[in-house]
Design an enzyme around this catalytic site. Structure first.
Site, mmCIF file in Angstrom:
data_model
loop_
_atom_site.group_PDB
_atom_site.id
_atom_site.type_symbol
_atom_site.label_atom_id
_atom_site.label_comp_id
_atom_site.label_asym_id
_atom_site.label_seq_id
_atom_site.Cartn_x
_atom_site.Cartn_y
_atom_site.Cartn_z
ATOM 1 N N ASN A 364 0.808 -1.229 0.000
ATOM 2 C CA ASN A 364 0.000 0.000 0.000
ATOM 3 C C ASN A 364 0.838 1.275 0.000
ATOM 4 O OD1 ASN A 364 0.791 -0.639 2.621
ATOM 5 N ND2 ASN A 364 -1.027 0.244 3.556
ATOM 6 N N GLU A 461 4.555 -4.527 12.164
ATOM 7 C CA GLU A 461 3.509 -3.504 11.998
ATOM 8 C C GLU A 461 2.414 -4.155 11.179
ATOM 9 O OE1 GLU A 461 0.964 -1.263 10.764
ATOM 10 O OE2 GLU A 461 2.431 -0.588 9.275
#
Length: 699
Positions: A364, A461
């Site tokens: 992304n 993450e």
């Protein structure tokens, strides 16, 4: 008011019922009249054919004057074109529903076959109407336009699925062949008055043909996520907004990984010996080069991800440069501490590099993530081997070029390419001392398990299903802006997104009204157009996942306020665009309110008091982010303190300055990126005891 008109409406089983309408009517009534006249026209075509379906004959059936029919459609051709468009639109609406429920390329091909050759298309009424239209297509320009659009869309839908199963050139040819066979089989059945084929046999025939052709192409492997052709040695990366192949990328082998780790180890020892000021100088120069090439890199990022250029040109490259610049400044300040242990000794700590670091990126924010991992790693004296997502592999290569140009030694930052197996080669390699991952919870768990065998340092993450809370005293315009940033930036493909929007019941209606107006005005378009605000999703598979959740939300009783569909108009037909979607009438146990969708889908949920909403906001396995909008700052800080999330915003959302640590709790990850906190995860402490007196020993 004028005198009422009698217009006949088609009821169940083709029966007609009389309705009364006024000459001076609302737009909704006008549309209703048009629809009813079109239904009467389809009945007429089925019974008396094209020639017999005159304006006078249709007006007589509808019990209205021919002049009224002409008022709505001008002439016979206009009326028949409208009827043809109605049949085509219904067919494709049915097809869209079937395709959303299909989860494989072959399944989507079957959805197209089953729709076009379904039982409803073999009925006397519908079949005779289609046949009447087709017979006149060569002679009537309007009908020709409708048929061309119908055929282009069918071929386009087929090609989207086929390009993931066969080479692109063959996909185009095979799509046209399948479309022609669908039309041909149906036409043959219609001309024989349905004697030569029925719906089931026609579908079986086409299915067998497709399976036979696909079997011939088995040597080609096509990735289900990116729709690109793959082999064990290489893969293609595509522009998800257009289907254009951008590059063919070589997959890094096990020997490539070994060589990269060896080169990184050698370079790291020399790099760690340099002063922090020297390291910072090179990172600062790299930041300057990135900024000077912002336009070119932003365009490449847009083409590889489908994100709007208005985002990549101001965020993706710039935030990567900011990260390099920030850690360039941090590098000279790295230090341990002095510990006073009395007159006999003192102690101190040394903050030392970990060694060779592996970074595994997500699709992304490819360039930003590469910088977020490499900047602190390099500033702290480490080497880093970075594997970008196989769906967005291009800008990491450009970052490597920039770092080398800035003066970084060869081998210190290297890019390797590949799939999950390539990532496993990194996480299991004994020469790698730390792994930093941005990705899904499943990916994080797998990497953590691999790292356990050699007790590697790890930063994770991962995903989230974050809450955004709008209190009754919030400034609603700001809250709506925050909700838009929390859901629709980057087409919703942001891990920290606040997709569960809890709005106090007293202001929910006003909030939704403002929200609907602003979402409806968002421009979905070509990502390279500076005016575009919503680009494409990353892949067809991901789009299908998002559309599947939207369908599931509907099925579970949630109500769509705006959006809820794929966008295929004009130049967007070849891409994976989904309209920003807002759901109302949601409850906490719906799938759309529990699962990370990672797309432009917002759920709005009412709440009544603070304790209730905090409990509901925390009732998730995730803990990445959270946000609160309120004008009562005391309450705001109190609520933030109670929310189980690693990154929070008060009266804003999704702003991530490099100076602030970013990361989650619970299933959303371990460790932090950015800020001085990142230093803890890219260095290790050495404690040193220094004796100031003679050593006393009892031995």
């Amino acid at each position: 008011m004028g005198a009422p008109l009698q217009l006949l409406d088609t009821g169940a089983h083709g029966r007609l019922r009389s309705i009364s309408l006024n000459r001076q009517s609302t737009p909704e009534q006008e549309d209703f009249r048009r629809i009813q006249l079109i239904e009467v026209t389809i009945d007429s075509l089925a019974e008396v054919g094209y020639v017999g379906s005159t304006l006078a004959q249709i007006a007589s059936r509808a019990d209205v004057s021919p002049g009224l029919v002409a008022h709505y459609f001008d002439d016979k051709d206009g009326l028949l074109e409208a009827a043809f468009r109605t049949l085509s639109r219904r067919l494709f609406e049915q097809m869209d529903v079937r395709m959303r429920l299909a989860h494989t390329p072959r399944g989507r091909i079957q959805a197209i076959i089953d729709t076009n050759l379904g039982p409803q298309e073999f009925t006397q009424r519908t079949g005779s109407a289609w046949l009447a239209f087709w017979g006149q297509v060569p002679h009537v320009e309007g009908l020709k336009r409708v048929q061309n659009a119908y055929q282009r869309r069918m071929v386009s839908n087929l090609r989207y699925a086929l390009v993931r199963l066969v080479p692109a050139a063959e996909a185009r040819s095979l799509a046209s062949t399948i479309a022609a066979m669908i039309d041909g089989v149906w036409l043959r059945a219609a001309l024989s008055n349905w004697a030569e084929a029925d719906s089931e046999s026609a579908r079986d025939l086409l299915s067998a043909f497709v399976d036979a052709r696909l079997k011939e192409c088995q040597p080609h492997v096509v990735d289900s996520a990116s729709r690109s052709v793959r082999t064990p040695d290489a893969f293609q990366t595509i522009n998800p907004a257009t289907g254009e192949v951008l590059a063919t990328i070589k997959v890094s082998t096990a020997s490539d990984i070994d060589a990269a780790v060896e080169a990184a180890g050698k370079a790291q020892r020399e790099w760690a010996a340099r002063t922090g000021t020297e390291r910072g100088r090179i990172l600062r120069r790299a930041a300057e080069i990135l900024r000077s090439r912002n336009a070119q890199l932003a365009q490449l990022e847009t083409r590889d991800t489908g994100k709007p250029i208005q985002e990549t040109s101001v965020v993706d490259v710039a935030s990567g440069a900011d990260c390099l610049e920030y850690f360039a400044g941090v590098a000279p300040t790295l230090a341990g501490e002095h510990l006073d242990l009395g007159p006999a000794a003192f102690g101190y700590t040394r903050r030392e590099p970990i060694g060779v670091v592996a970074g595994i990126g997500a699709w992304n924010y490819p360039l930003q993530i590469a910088c977020w991992k490499s900047a602190p790693a390099l500033a702290c004296g480490n080497a880093i081997i970075f594997k970008p997502s196989d769906m967005t592999p291009l800008t990491a290569i450009k970052l490597q070029e920039v770092l080398l140009e800035a003066g970084l030694p060869q081998g210190l930052f290297q890019v390797v390419q590949g799939f999950g197996e390539t990532g496993r080669l990194l996480s299991r390699h004994p020469g790698i001392h730390k792994v930093s991952v941005t990705g899904s919870v499943g990916t994080g768990k797998a990497v953590m398990a691999d790292c356990a065998s050699t007790l590697k340092h790890i930063t994770l993450e991962l995903g989230g299903k974050s809450p955004l809370i709008v209190c009754e005293d919030a400034r609603l315009d700001n809250a709506v802006s925050g909700a838009l940033l929390a859901n629709f930036y980057s087409a919703g493909e942001v891990c920290s997104n606040g997709t569960r929007v809890f709005v106090h019941r007293s202001v929910k209606a006003a909030f939704l009204e403002k929200l609907k107006a602003r979402v409806s005005a968002m421009k979905i378009g070509n990502p390279l157009d500076p005016e575009t605000q919503v680009g494409s999703l990353i892949s067809e598979n991901h789009m299908d996942k998002v559309l599947g959740y939207i369908a599931r939300g509907r099925a579970e009783g949630a109500q769509i306020v705006v959006g809820g569909h794929r966008v295929i108009a004009g130049e967007l037909a070849n891409g994976f665009f989904v309209a920003p979607t807002v759901f109302d009438a949601c409850h906490d146990d719906m799938a759309i309110a529990r699962d990370e969708i990672f797309g432009p889908v917002m759920t709005v949920l009412p709440f009544d008091d603070e304790d209730e909403v905090i409990a509901r906001a925390n009732a998730t396995e995730y803990g990445l982010s959270a946000g609160v909008f309120t004008n009562d700052l005391t309450r705001g800080h109190r609520m933030i303190a109670r929310l189980q999330a690693g990154t929070c915003w008060l009266n804003h959302y999704n702003i991530t300055p490099i100076e602030m640590p970013f990361g989650g709790v619970k299933m959303s990850g371990l460790g932090r990126e950015n800020g001085r906190a990142a230093i803890e995860h890219y260095t290790q402490l050495k404690s040193v005891y220094v004796a100031m007196r003679d050593v006393e020993s009892p031995y």
